[in-house]
Design a protein around this motif. Structure first.
Motif, PDB file in Angstrom:
ATOM      1  N   GLU B  26      82.889   6.960  42.326  1.00 54.68           N
ATOM      2  CA  GLU B  26      84.138   7.139  41.432  1.00 54.68           C
ATOM      3  C   GLU B  26      85.298   7.252  42.219  1.00 54.68           C
ATOM      4  O   GLU B  26      85.297   7.278  43.560  1.00 54.68           O
ATOM      5  CB  GLU B  26      83.835   8.627  40.843  1.00 54.68           C
ATOM      6  N   ASP B  69      80.231  11.215  42.702  1.00 63.19           N
ATOM      7  CA  ASP B  69      81.451  11.712  41.803  1.00 63.19           C
ATOM      8  C   ASP B  69      82.874  11.736  42.529  1.00 63.19           C
ATOM      9  O   ASP B  69      82.994  11.748  43.625  1.00 63.19           O
ATOM     10  CB  ASP B  69      81.163  12.987  41.115  1.00 63.19           C
ATOM     11  N   HIS B  85      72.564  12.434  42.641  1.00 64.41           N
ATOM     12  CA  HIS B  85      73.886  12.749  41.952  1.00 64.41           C
ATOM     13  C   HIS B  85      74.544  13.906  42.880  1.00 64.41           C
ATOM     14  O   HIS B  85      73.954  14.957  43.077  1.00 64.41           O
ATOM     15  CB  HIS B  85      73.537  13.151  40.814  1.00 64.41           C
ATOM     16  N   GLN B  87      77.906  15.776  42.900  1.00 64.90           N
ATOM     17  CA  GLN B  87      79.080  16.097  42.090  1.00 64.90           C
ATOM     18  C   GLN B  87      80.533  16.260  42.807  1.00 64.90           C
ATOM     19  O   GLN B  87      80.622  16.400  43.915  1.00 64.90           O
ATOM     20  CB  GLN B  87      78.816  17.303  41.240  1.00 64.90           C
ATOM     21  N   GLU B  88      81.606  16.493  42.030  1.00 66.02           N
ATOM     22  CA  GLU B  88      82.872  16.403  42.474  1.00 66.02           C
ATOM     23  C   GLU B  88      83.173  17.303  43.657  1.00 66.02           C
ATOM     24  O   GLU B  88      83.005  18.474  43.666  1.00 66.02           O
ATOM     25  CB  GLU B  88      83.805  16.994  41.197  1.00 66.02           C
TER      26      GLU B  88
END
Lengths: 236, 236, 236
Positions: B26, B69, B85, B87-88
């Motif tokens: 991202e 992310d 995964h 995350q941010e």
């Protein structure tokens, strides 16, 4: 890849390695595969992001770089941040991390997998074995030996807002897989046994062992035992 | 090298890194040197071997990829498997391994040299220091702090056919170089001291230390000592 | 990059990896990213420096190389020195170091981040978990299990001029984050508990635990407990 701002003397540098920013690599240094020298600190990264909206540029030109002195050997997969100085003839193993504002003296050895997490001073003729962890604010004297997987800390009540110094004085020996809690002075010529958990200052010329570590003998006795042990091998 | 099946937004990706399969990176993520994202699990490798008699093809297109992310930073030499995964705004250090079927929450830190060996859940605002070992079946809550070189296990009688869960509840602090034996629950707000070997459940709001670890005080007392310790630095 | 003197059969070799000197890679071996096979020892490096005044040549052709047998898997960032032999179907994790004059048997596993520091013999069907440290002069039998972050040493009074052997006999189990002091024999079928510090020989068929480690039960009892533990999972 070598930054156009870096200075590289007559040194071996693997084509797979990356020399960042204004790094200086002196004569007869050897830098092996997949190594980064002068990797940027957070401030430098933030500058890079600010100046490059698309982020498609290479970061290689950024930062102050690191200084690698004559005869230094840096083995593969090691990462050395900017603002690090590694002095003459020191040998660094594979997969070592040395973060910013760290100076390592001459003729020292930094073992494979060791992490020196920035803001650390290490003296001359120091031997740090494999997999040692050294956080910021640790000061290590000259002629120190640190066994494999020894762990230092810098916070007495983690996670707190106060990080404190630990000082390892000259000629200290620290055993394998020992834990050195934050804020301790390990006195000149003392020895920490393998597996010990050190929670208070260690007096000069003593040997400590156990969990928590306690004085079990003087360095003089350790050295006598060591002489006997070394002589045993000759008599075989 | 980036898989043609991967999606990369406005992110920094070092030219020395490899993005496998259907990975998604991202905006404002930064992926530094010699990193692998979406590295194939065994199943994917077996497919590759089955489909390529000569083995001369590159593996880069294979696998489901990983999801990285927005704002995530992944430092050099780190390996992230497919089906992970992150995350941010989580920051991952150098030379970290994160294997498959793992999710790491937002605003967390994974320290250099840490190994997360797959099938692990980690919450938000977690700080894992350098060189921690986390095998499959470990569940870590939110706001947890894990000191350097802490070691978790997942088998009570190794090597057995039964791997069991260890749960670390919210706000727990785990000290440096501690060992957490398999199948334990470390209760909310508790603290494990540096060097401890934890062999049974740790009640909420307690502090445990030693080999084997025993309760030595309540979290309330730890927090008082911590406040005093933090104030000491101001009075100097 | 592959040395022109190396022999590579039908194997997968990542384009980012480096195969040095006269290495031999057998059929169906897989060598992933940023790996070095046959990395030169000090003697070979000195030859290279003597023969190349400007140090601008690539080191890739130098050395005797390593031997990687059929079906061996070597994951990314791993470094294997010259004069190492890894036998059939052994799997090596990420970021492993295996130095010179080491032989690893068949069907074994070497976990991520493990350091095998040269002059080591390891048998068949051995499982070494992540982050284990094994210095020179350690001999490991067959069917041995070594838990994560276990640490061996080879010097009783470091730093001395005498390095001594430690022998781990067949079917031994060594727990996570344990420390095995130099010069010890760990007898057949014995078990070292997680976090133990072993300072003397461990008799056959016993289980030792604690700091320093003491016998707490026989292997027979351990195996009974293990059976019960494994059955528990079925009854759930």
């Amino acid at each position: 890849m070598i930054s156009s701002r870096a200075v590289v003397k007559n040194a071996y540098i693997s084509s797979t390695s990356r020399i960042y920013g204004r790094s200086i690599i002196e004569n007869n240094a050897m830098i092996f595969d997949y190594v980064e020298i002068g990797f940027p600190t957070r401030d430098t990264l933030e500058n890079f992001v600010r100046e490059n909206i698309s982020l498609r540029k290479d970061l290689i030109e950024y930062g102050e770089g690191a200084k690698v002195d004559q005869g230094v050997i840096i083995r593969s997969h090691t990462v050395i941040y900017e603002k690090v100085h590694i002095q003459e003839n020191t040998r660094v193993g594979h997969n070592v991390l040395i973060r910013e504002n760290t100076r390592i003296g001459k003729n020292s050895v930094i073992g494979t997998g060791t992490i020196i997490d920035g803001e650390v001073l290490i003296g001359d003729n120091v031997s740090i074995q494999s997999g040692v962890y050294i956080p910021p604010k640790i000061i290590i004297g000259n002629n120190v030996f640190i066994g494999p997987r020894a762990v230092f800390t810098n916070d007495r009540y983690p996670p707190s807002r106060r990080l404190i110094e630990t000082v390892v004085e000259d000629n200290v020996v620290i055993g394998a897989n020992s834990t050195i809690v934050a804020g301790i002075r390990i006195g000149r010529n003392s020895v920490v046994a393998a597996g010990a958990v050190v929670v208070r200052d260690v007096p000069e010329n003593t040997v400590v062992a156990g969990v928590p570590a306690r004085v079990i003998m003087y360095r003089e006795e350790y050295d006598k035992k060591k002489s006997l042990y070394e002589r045993e091998s000759l008599s075989r």
